[in-house]
Enzyme design. Structure first.
Site, PDB file in Angstrom:
ATOM      1  N   CYS B 177      93.462   8.991  27.915  1.00 45.88           N
ATOM      2  CA  CYS B 177      94.507   9.582  26.594  1.00 45.88           C
ATOM      3  C   CYS B 177      95.805   9.736  26.697  1.00 45.88           C
ATOM      4  O   CYS B 177      96.656   9.986  25.928  1.00 45.88           O
ATOM      5  CB  CYS B 177      93.671  10.924  26.247  1.00 45.88           C
ATOM      6  N   HIS B 317      99.947  17.664  22.865  1.00 47.24           N
ATOM      7  CA  HIS B 317      98.794  16.880  23.156  1.00 47.24           C
ATOM      8  C   HIS B 317      97.609  17.471  22.240  1.00 47.24           C
ATOM      9  O   HIS B 317      96.748  16.794  21.674  1.00 47.24           O
ATOM     10  CB  HIS B 317      98.344  16.989  24.642  1.00 47.24           C
ATOM     11  N   GLU B 328      98.243  23.790  28.019  1.00 46.51           N
ATOM     12  CA  GLU B 328      99.346  23.029  27.564  1.00 46.51           C
ATOM     13  C   GLU B 328     100.351  24.095  27.341  1.00 46.51           C
ATOM     14  O   GLU B 328     101.546  24.006  27.767  1.00 46.51           O
ATOM     15  CB  GLU B 328      99.064  22.089  26.460  1.00 46.51           C
ATOM     16  N   LYS B 349      96.939  16.022  15.692  1.00 49.72           N
ATOM     17  CA  LYS B 349      95.547  15.507  16.072  1.00 49.72           C
ATOM     18  C   LYS B 349      94.782  16.314  14.936  1.00 49.72           C
ATOM     19  O   LYS B 349      93.604  16.094  14.811  1.00 49.72           O
ATOM     20  CB  LYS B 349      95.232  15.924  17.287  1.00 49.72           C
ATOM     21  N   HIS B 354      91.618  12.670  17.436  1.00 53.26           N
ATOM     22  CA  HIS B 354      92.278  11.903  18.706  1.00 53.26           C
ATOM     23  C   HIS B 354      91.933  10.528  18.754  1.00 53.26           C
ATOM     24  O   HIS B 354      91.010  10.076  18.980  1.00 53.26           O
ATOM     25  CB  HIS B 354      91.362  12.816  19.746  1.00 53.26           C
ATOM     26  N   PHE B 415      92.047  12.333  30.839  1.00 54.12           N
ATOM     27  CA  PHE B 415      90.880  12.327  31.767  1.00 54.12           C
ATOM     28  C   PHE B 415      91.507  11.638  33.132  1.00 54.12           C
ATOM     29  O   PHE B 415      91.844  10.622  33.092  1.00 54.12           O
ATOM     30  CB  PHE B 415      89.581  11.777  31.244  1.00 54.12           C
TER      31      PHE B 415
END
Lengths: 82, 427
Positions: B177, B317, B328, B349, B354, B415
């Site tokens: 991502c 994010h 975050e 998002k 996403h 990831f």
């Protein structure tokens, strides 16, 4: 029953239209698949597989190289269809 | 041509997203707080090897405009859906930057000075599955000869490079991502290092299919709010339960400031650079204290001209997962301290879902436009802020950003523990 030459041209025109987006009436015997009809070597395999199915022929990879123009394919299919 | 640390600016934007088929419609949707998340339909599932009711997750943010409505049929046969999105967004960005033909034909940019850096997190996964079905059902002869060039993850980048005649280099960073943001960062470096004057950069993704849905869902990463699709993606909200899968692409045209000035191009903003790090913690779990993210932030501050006091906006994010959203914010607070208090944080998002490898591209476009319009997009579905989120999150209404020189950052994490932080500033 074997397809006539006209039927083969019409069938190839449908196939080339589907794969390369070329209008059917532009798919004529003297046209080169690569130079005139936007069919590159990968798309040519698609054309061949579709033609095999439509006309009941087998076109081995070695013979595909000889099919430069629509006319070449028409002749090949006419000679090899069962 | 071997100049280093050249100033890089953004001269074009393009996008095709769950909110719209171009960047303008997408931006309108973002500012209006529209959700692109919908229930998946029986029609969508009709050709798939699964019954809709058997899927644990039955919502997604599908592209607002189908590529088939925009691209000619022969191209659709040769391009995976991810490359289709990339091409649509890249064409918009290229035209938006004022180029009228491909590099070399448009005299403003020689082919040798144009690069492309376009990422995807997953690659042509739907092509792979479709062709596997053909192999099983119809036989080897019927497998498309386009399969390999469609499924390879560098396919979108290669097609964008071909489209505009990019000969300086065509690249595909892959970091789940974070991929799209890493591609934009790679593009910045291509210009900084003198390899290119112009780079088309961004990210794309197209994997709304039962297999990725089942797989992500079994990781307990996705929202199962099937009964209320538009409310499912809710970053920072106390009731968030995972991300919603989206699809689409976002692209920017990056250019050296000198080159943009020479051809009189409109400049949206400056790209200050990137901060990078890796968690080295877990293959899929975020490091709970956000140490890796903080390291990326520090790298950004150490290596760019970003002044924390100028920071006015963050496109977070924030995917709407319980752990990630908090990590975050902790990292940002740790590095920025009180400077975080004047940062209007948007979690777009909440509206787009996403887009995985596409997220960094779409969110770079959103951040560029946020600076350009001096507007921070809303974060929808924020009914009750998670008490652990100690920061100024923009809620349901878009917010005006201050006048004067302001900066923004765009975060993307993937990831594998990849952290990418991009910094932008008004010009």
């Amino acid at each position: 029953m074997a397809a006539t030459k006209e039927e083969i041209i019409a069938g190839l025109a449908d196939i080339v239209n589907e794969i390369a987006g070329i209008p059917n009436d532009e798919v004529t015997e003297e046209k080169s698949f690569t130079d005139d009809l936007d069919v590159d070597s990968l798309s040519m395999v698609e054309v061949v597989v579709a033609a095999e199915e439509r006309f009941g022929v087998k076109i081995p990879d070695d013979d595909v190289r000889g099919l430069k123009t629509v006319g070449d394919a028409v002749t090949y299919i006419a000679e090899h269809q069962s | 041509m071997n100049a280093t640390n050249r100033t890089v600016v953004v001269t074009g934007v393009g996008a095709t997203t769950p909110l719209g088929g171009d960047s303008a419609t997408t931006w309108e949707g973002l500012v209006a707080g529209r959700s692109g998340v919908r229930a998946l339909t029986e029609e969508w599932a009709a050709d798939l090897p699964v019954r809709l009711e058997d899927l644990p997750v039955r919502i997604a943010a599908r592209a607002a405009v189908e590529p088939a409505d925009v691209l000619p049929r022969p191209l659709l046969r040769r391009l995976d859906r991810s490359a289709q999105f990339a091409l649509i967004a890249a064409r918009e960005a290229w035209a938006d930057a004022g180029f009228t033909a491909k590099a070399g034909e448009d005299e403003a940019i020689p082919a040798e000075r144009l690069g492309a850096a376009v990422a995807t997190g997953i690659g042509g996964v739907t092509t792979l599955m479709t062709q596997y079905d053909i192999l099983k059902d119809l036989g080897a002869r019927r497998v498309s000869p386009h399969t390999v060039p469609m499924l390879m993850p560098n396919s979108p980048s290669a097609h964008v490079g071909l489209e505009f005649n990019a000969r300086a280099g065509v690249h595909t960073p892959v970091s789940a991502c974070a991929s799209g943001a890493e591609a934009v960062g790679y593009g910045i470096e291509m210009i900084r290092s003198g390899r290119a004057d112009v780079v088309v950069a961004g990210g794309t993704e197209a994997c709304i299919h039962p297999l990725p849905i089942a797989a992500f869902s079994n990781m307990m990463a996705m929202s199962k709010n099937n009964d209320a699709p538009e409310a499912a993606s809710r970053p920072y909200d106390a009731a968030r339960d995972g991300f919603v899968l989206g699809e689409g692409a976002g692209m920017v045209v990056l250019e050296s400031a000198e080159h943009a000035a020479k051809r009189g191009a409109r400049v949206y903003c400056e790209m200050l650079g990137q901060g990078l790090s890796a968690d080295a913690h877990h293959i899929a779990q975020p490091e709970p204290e956000g140490r890796g993210i903080a390291a990326a932030m520090r790298h950004l501050l150490d290596t760019t001209d970003l002044k924390p006091e100028q920071l006015a906006h963050l496109n977070a994010h924030a995917t709407s997962t319980p752990q990630g959203d908090v990590a975050e914010i902790k990292a940002l607070r740790q590095v920025l301290g009180e400077d975080l208090d004047h940062v209007a944080i948007s979690a777009t998002k909440s509206m787009t879902g996403h887009l995985l490898g596409g997220a960094g591209g779409v969110e770079t476009v959103a951040t560029v436009l946020a600076l350009h319009h001096r507007t921070a997009p809303p974060t929808i579905n924020l009914d009750r802020l998670d008490p652990e989120v100690d920061a100024d999150v923009v809620g349901a209404e878009a917010r005006q950003l201050p006048s004067g020189t302001i900066a923004a950052i765009n975060n993307s994490f993937g990831f594998g523990g990849h952290n990418v932080v991009l910094a932008l500033r008004t010009v």
